[in-house]
Design a protein around this motif. Structure first.
Motif, mmCIF file in Angstrom:
data_model
loop_
_atom_site.group_PDB
_atom_site.id
_atom_site.type_symbol
_atom_site.label_atom_id
_atom_site.label_comp_id
_atom_site.label_asym_id
_atom_site.label_seq_id
_atom_site.Cartn_x
_atom_site.Cartn_y
_atom_site.Cartn_z
ATOM 1 N N ARG A 181 0.834 -1.208 0.000
ATOM 2 C CA ARG A 181 0.000 0.000 0.000
ATOM 3 C C ARG A 181 0.864 1.250 0.000
ATOM 4 N N LEU A 182 1.972 1.203 0.725
ATOM 5 C CA LEU A 182 2.893 2.341 0.724
ATOM 6 C C LEU A 182 3.474 2.540 -0.676
ATOM 7 N N GLY A 183 3.863 1.417 -1.311
ATOM 8 C CA GLY A 183 4.387 1.512 -2.671
ATOM 9 C C GLY A 183 3.355 2.068 -3.634
ATOM 10 N N ASP A 184 2.087 1.629 -3.483
ATOM 11 C CA ASP A 184 1.009 2.132 -4.340
ATOM 12 C C ASP A 184 0.835 3.638 -4.168
ATOM 13 N N HIS A 185 0.876 4.084 -2.902
ATOM 14 C CA HIS A 185 0.682 5.505 -2.606
ATOM 15 C C HIS A 185 1.750 6.346 -3.298
ATOM 16 N N TYR A 186 3.008 5.921 -3.172
ATOM 17 C CA TYR A 186 4.099 6.688 -3.783
ATOM 18 C C TYR A 186 4.031 6.630 -5.304
ATOM 19 N N GLU A 187 3.674 5.466 -5.842
ATOM 20 C CA GLU A 187 3.598 5.342 -7.300
ATOM 21 C C GLU A 187 2.501 6.246 -7.862
ATOM 22 N N GLU A 188 1.365 6.311 -7.168
ATOM 23 C CA GLU A 188 0.270 7.176 -7.624
ATOM 24 C C GLU A 188 0.690 8.643 -7.637
ATOM 25 N N ARG A 201 9.187 1.926 -12.389
ATOM 26 C CA ARG A 201 8.206 1.438 -11.408
ATOM 27 C C ARG A 201 8.682 0.140 -10.761
ATOM 28 N N LEU A 202 9.261 -0.730 -11.579
ATOM 29 C CA LEU A 202 9.766 -1.999 -11.065
ATOM 30 C C LEU A 202 10.883 -1.778 -10.054
ATOM 31 N N ASN A 203 11.803 -0.887 -10.364
ATOM 32 C CA ASN A 203 12.916 -0.609 -9.449
ATOM 33 C C ASN A 203 12.428 0.008 -8.140
ATOM 34 N N LEU A 204 11.432 0.883 -8.248
ATOM 35 C CA LEU A 204 10.888 1.506 -7.044
ATOM 36 C C LEU A 204 10.206 0.473 -6.163
ATOM 37 N N ARG A 205 9.435 -0.425 -6.788
ATOM 38 C CA ARG A 205 8.750 -1.466 -6.019
ATOM 39 C C ARG A 205 9.777 -2.403 -5.367
ATOM 40 N N ASN A 206 10.819 -2.696 -6.094
ATOM 41 C CA ASN A 206 11.871 -3.554 -5.550
ATOM 42 C C ASN A 206 12.549 -2.902 -4.356
ATOM 43 N N SER A 258 10.485 -3.332 -1.232
ATOM 44 C CA SER A 258 10.503 -4.703 -0.705
ATOM 45 C C SER A 258 11.792 -5.009 0.044
ATOM 46 N N ARG A 259 12.872 -4.263 -0.242
ATOM 47 C CA ARG A 259 14.146 -4.506 0.441
ATOM 48 C C ARG A 259 14.210 -3.864 1.812
ATOM 49 N N LEU A 260 13.375 -2.871 2.061
ATOM 50 C CA LEU A 260 13.436 -2.123 3.310
ATOM 51 C C LEU A 260 12.744 -2.875 4.445
ATOM 52 N N SER A 261 13.378 -2.847 5.612
ATOM 53 C CA SER A 261 12.782 -3.435 6.807
ATOM 54 C C SER A 261 12.112 -2.308 7.589
ATOM 55 N N LEU A 262 10.824 -2.080 7.293
ATOM 56 C CA LEU A 262 10.104 -0.944 7.866
ATOM 57 C C LEU A 262 9.155 -1.402 8.967
ATOM 58 N N THR A 263 9.062 -0.600 10.020
ATOM 59 C CA THR A 263 8.048 -0.853 11.037
ATOM 60 C C THR A 263 6.743 -0.184 10.612
ATOM 61 N N ARG A 264 5.680 -0.515 11.311
ATOM 62 C CA ARG A 264 4.398 0.133 11.008
ATOM 63 C C ARG A 264 4.476 1.634 11.259
ATOM 64 N N GLY A 265 5.268 2.009 12.265
ATOM 65 C CA GLY A 265 5.475 3.437 12.514
ATOM 66 C C GLY A 265 6.199 4.107 11.355
ATOM 67 N N ASP A 266 7.191 3.420 10.794
ATOM 68 C CA ASP A 266 7.895 3.959 9.633
ATOM 69 C C ASP A 266 6.928 4.194 8.480
ATOM 70 N N VAL A 267 6.063 3.215 8.248
ATOM 71 C CA VAL A 267 5.111 3.311 7.139
ATOM 72 C C VAL A 267 4.180 4.501 7.331
ATOM 73 N N ARG A 268 3.692 4.712 8.563
ATOM 74 C CA ARG A 268 2.817 5.855 8.824
ATOM 75 C C ARG A 268 3.535 7.174 8.547
ATOM 76 N N ILE A 269 4.807 7.253 8.971
ATOM 77 C CA ILE A 269 5.578 8.476 8.742
ATOM 78 C C ILE A 269 5.744 8.743 7.251
ATOM 79 N N LEU A 270 6.052 7.697 6.482
ATOM 80 C CA LEU A 270 6.283 7.879 5.050
ATOM 81 C C LEU A 270 5.000 8.242 4.313
ATOM 82 N N HIS A 271 3.869 7.675 4.752
ATOM 83 C CA HIS A 271 2.585 8.101 4.186
ATOM 84 C C HIS A 271 2.338 9.575 4.502
#
Length: 242
Positions: free
Chosen positions: A187-194, A212-217, A220-233
């Motif tokens: 969902r985070l990847g979708d948000h940034y891609e949009e 788009r493929l490189n961005l999605r990749n 997937s490599r990042l070890s993010l916490t749920r808090g990290d995801v909220r911050i990036l959104h």
């Protein structure tokens, strides 16, 4: 009480108290605690050495003994390594730090590591008193090492068998943080891609799919916490608010 298995570190005619203190720190990094000083230029004790030793390494200086000459400083030593980039004209075996310290670990008696003064290093008369020479394979156009650097390098090679094979992992998460699951990352990847699509980031069109493929990749490599995801959104929402 000194550990008779560990090498003695002998500093011959050291010139600056700061370098003696830095050498003490380097020693203690790898468990070496016995320092011997041969005719230090500015006398002993030296307050600049104590200041540079920074706390715990001060105990190395507290136990340091001063001698008038190298011969006296080799009391109780039965095998000595002279650290120098010179002295090869003397008929002695020459080792790298790794090989020398492997031999020191295998030696039954007491070894010494001899370091010369900062300006010119050990003289031939000093090297002649050692059993072997240690030379660091460095850039031949600039072979000089700072005194504390040389002590640190030898200390590391001495202690490497007792060190962990890799640095201890440092946990990046604090207690209670939970890693984001793959759906949240998607969902985070979708948000940034949009938003990046709206901003015209994926240009030219011929390269858009690969971008788009490189961005999605990357996500997937990042070890993010749920808090990290909220911050990036939230960061992206703030940047695109207008």
């Amino acid at each position: 009480m000194q550990d008779n298995r560990q090498p003695v570190v002998i500093l011959v005619r050291p010139q600056m108290g700061e370098n003696i203190g830095a050498a003490a720190r380097a020693m203690l990094n790898f468990g070496l605690t016995e320092m011997r000083l041969v005719a230090p230029r500015d006398g002993w004790p030296n307050p600049k050495a104590v200041a540079m030793a920074s706390g715990a390494a001060g105990r190395v200086l507290d136990r340091a003994r001063v001698y008038p000459g190298l011969a006296e400083a080799m009391e109780g030593v039965d095998f000595a390594f002279a650290t120098t980039a010179r002295g090869r004209e003397l008929s002695k075996p020459v080792f790298t730090p790794a090989t020398a310290m492997a031999k020191a670990r295998a030696h039954d008696g007491r070894c010494a590591l001899i370091f010369g003064p900062e300006r010119a290093g050990l003289e031939n008369d000093d090297v002649a008193r050692a059993n072997a020479i240690v030379t660091v394979p460095v850039n031949p156009d600039f072979p000089s090492l700072n005194l504390a650097q040389a002590v640190l390098l030898m200390g590391y090679e001495w202690g490497r068998d007792s060190l962990p094979p890799e640095p201890a992992p440092q946990g990046r998460r604090t207690f209670g943080e939970v890693l984001a699951d793959r759906v949240e990352i998607e969902r985070l990847g979708d948000h940034y891609e949009e938003r990046l699509t709206e901003a015209g980031f994926f240009f030219p069109e011929t390269k858009a799919a690969n971008m788009r493929l490189n961005l999605r990749n990357m996500w997937s490599r990042l070890s993010l916490t749920r808090g990290d995801v909220r911050i990036l959104h939230g960061l992206l929402r703030q940047l695109t608010r207008r």
